[in-house]
Design an enzyme around this catalytic site. Structure first.
Site, short mmCIF file in Angstrom:
data_model
loop_
_atom_site.label_atom_id
_atom_site.label_comp_id
_atom_site.label_asym_id
_atom_site.label_seq_id
_atom_site.Cartn_x
_atom_site.Cartn_y
_atom_site.Cartn_z
N HIS A 156 0.83 -1.21 0.00
CA HIS A 156 0.00 0.00 0.00
C HIS A 156 0.86 1.25 0.00
O HIS A 156 2.04 1.21 0.32
CB HIS A 156 -0.97 0.04 1.19
CG HIS A 156 -0.32 0.05 2.55
ND1 HIS A 156 -0.05 -1.10 3.24
CD2 HIS A 156 0.09 1.06 3.34
CE1 HIS A 156 0.51 -0.79 4.41
NE2 HIS A 156 0.62 0.53 4.50
N HIS A 169 4.02 7.10 3.75
CA HIS A 169 4.94 5.98 3.60
C HIS A 169 4.47 5.05 2.48
O HIS A 169 3.33 5.12 2.03
CB HIS A 169 5.13 5.19 4.92
CG HIS A 169 3.91 4.49 5.44
ND1 HIS A 169 3.04 5.05 6.34
CD2 HIS A 169 3.42 3.25 5.20
CE1 HIS A 169 2.08 4.19 6.64
NE2 HIS A 169 2.28 3.08 5.95
N GLU A 203 7.70 1.01 5.02
CA GLU A 203 7.17 -0.03 5.89
C GLU A 203 7.39 -1.37 5.21
O GLU A 203 7.17 -1.49 4.00
CB GLU A 203 5.66 0.22 6.10
CG GLU A 203 4.98 -0.81 6.97
CD GLU A 203 3.49 -0.53 7.17
OE1 GLU A 203 2.89 0.22 6.36
OE2 GLU A 203 2.91 -1.06 8.14
#
Ligand code: CO
Length: 134
Positions: free
Chosen positions: A7, A79, A130
């Site tokens: 994502h 992020h 991440e």
């Protein structure tokens, strides 16, 4: 080592307006807002054919995205999340190459119930990364 883009997270000052932008202007399927008090955010998930977008809005005191929104009052990409098969192996390899893992370096259970780690943006082209084990 990294796999799919899981994502892209966008921090937003107004979750309702941001959801409407994706739902109505961009024609995407947007979930209802979901409070995640453990992570200090309320999230709306957007499913795209090949990845997801997460709209993040601060929740409670000391939200991890509060500073970001102070610096980026109209919102912005917070992020990107890449999938890895083995998060501990990925962490150890990155650390051996000098990359900094945020926090205590131990994976936490992330927004999707899977182990995640965050990598220092200064080590990755100014982008908070991440890693999520899938
Ligand atoms: Co994320």
């Amino acid at each position: 080592m990294i796999g799919k883009l899981n994502h892209v997270a966008i921090a937003v000052p107004d979750l309702e307006a941001a959801s409407a932008c994706y739902r109505e202007t961009l024609g995407a399927k947007v979930s209802d807002p979901l409070a995640q008090p453990d992570h200090g955010v309320t999230v709306a998930f957007i499913e795209l054919p090949n990845t997801k977008i997460e709209l993040l809005h601060p929740l409670g005191e000391g939200s991890p995205i509060a500073n970001f929104l102070e610096k980026n009052p109209s919102g912005g990409i917070h992020h990107v999340c890449y999938e890895v098969e083995d998060i501990l192996a990925a962490r150890d390899r990155l650390k051996s190459e000098g990359a900094r893992v945020l926090g205590d370096g131990e994976p936490k259970i992330g927004a999707h119930g899977k182990p995640v780690l965050f990598l220092h943006p200064k080590d990755f082209l100014g982008t908070l990364v991440e890693l999520e084990q899938v």
